[in-house]
Design a protein around this motif. Structure first.
Motif, short mmCIF file in Angstrom:
data_model
loop_
_atom_site.label_atom_id
_atom_site.label_comp_id
_atom_site.label_asym_id
_atom_site.label_seq_id
_atom_site.Cartn_x
_atom_site.Cartn_y
_atom_site.Cartn_z
N GLU A 1 8.52 48.44 -6.27
CA GLU A 1 8.75 46.96 -6.26
C GLU A 1 9.89 47.19 -5.37
O GLU A 1 9.40 45.80 -4.50
N ARG A 2 10.15 47.88 -4.83
CA ARG A 2 11.42 47.45 -3.54
C ARG A 2 10.58 47.69 -2.14
O ARG A 2 10.59 46.89 -1.10
N GLU A 3 10.07 48.42 -2.08
CA GLU A 3 8.15 48.39 -0.84
C GLU A 3 7.62 47.47 -0.91
O GLU A 3 7.39 46.43 0.46
N ILE B 1 20.90 44.43 -3.16
CA ILE B 1 21.77 42.77 -3.22
C ILE B 1 21.53 42.91 -1.28
O ILE B 1 23.27 42.20 -0.53
N ASP B 2 22.47 44.12 -0.23
CA ASP B 2 23.33 44.00 0.87
C ASP B 2 22.01 43.27 1.84
O ASP B 2 22.17 42.37 2.25
N ASP B 3 20.53 43.91 1.91
CA ASP B 3 19.94 42.89 1.89
C ASP B 3 19.84 41.15 1.85
O ASP B 3 19.29 40.13 2.45
N ALA B 4 19.79 40.84 0.79
CA ALA B 4 19.82 39.55 0.64
C ALA B 4 21.10 38.56 0.94
O ALA B 4 21.49 37.58 1.29
N ALA B 5 22.52 39.56 0.87
CA ALA B 5 23.41 38.93 1.44
C ALA B 5 23.16 38.80 3.08
O ALA B 5 24.07 37.74 3.10
N ARG B 6 22.45 40.03 3.10
CA ARG B 6 22.73 39.57 4.31
C ARG B 6 21.25 37.79 5.33
O ARG B 6 22.03 38.01 5.96
#
Length: 163
Positions: A98-100, A107-112
């Motif tokens: 699902e991530r790929e 969460i880190d990607d969304a926060a960035r």
């Protein structure tokens, strides 16, 4: 001397004796881990020893709800532990997929992403004053100045919604 009736029995009674599911005992039988007496019953003590020899260290005759290992987790049979391991492994594989496939993000990607978006908004808001100041310098009416500022803010918001 009478023999302890819990020393032999059928597979279901051995499952109850060990505090495991019948399926676990069936798995142990298929793996050749059960020891049977001459009358075809499961020899509880000999089977316990064989399980221990194969790394299945679940004590017999003990209520397992209060028994824990060194790290405080309940003791499991090898078969139960393997089932849990396989289930969590499958969940990890699903999460990786699902991530790929970008169905989920960290969460880190969304926060960035959010930080970047707010940076764009902040920068656009900072430029409004420099853009509108030359037009405001000749205005004397408060309503005229307000209308010009409102127009500049609306234009900035329109620019941001297009990004």
């Amino acid at each position: 001397m009478t023999e302890d009736p819990r020393q032999t029995g059928n597979q279901a009674s051995f499952a109850a004796f060990k505090g495991v599911s019948r399926q676990t005992v069936t798995d142990w039988k298929q793996r050749g881990l059960l020891v049977f007496s001459d009358d075809g019953k499961v020899d509880f003590l000999a089977t316990d020893q064989r399980l221990a020899d194969h790394g299945i260290r679940q004590p017999a005759n003990i209520d397992l709800t209060g028994v824990t290992s060194i790290d405080g987790e309940p003791l499991w049979s090898r078969a139960d532990a393997e089932t849990v391991k396989e289930n969590f492994s499958a969940r990890l594989k699903q999460l990786e997929f699902e991530r790929e496939s970008t169905r989920v993000v960290t969460i880190d990607d969304a926060a960035r992403h959010i930080v970047n978006e707010f940076g764009i908004v902040r920068q656009r808001c900072r430029t409004i004053g420099a853009e509108i100041a030359p037009r405001l310098s000749g205005m004397t009416s408060a309503s005229e100045i307000k209308a010009a500022i409102d127009d500049a803010v609306v234009a900035a918001l329109a620019d941001l919604s297009a990004v």
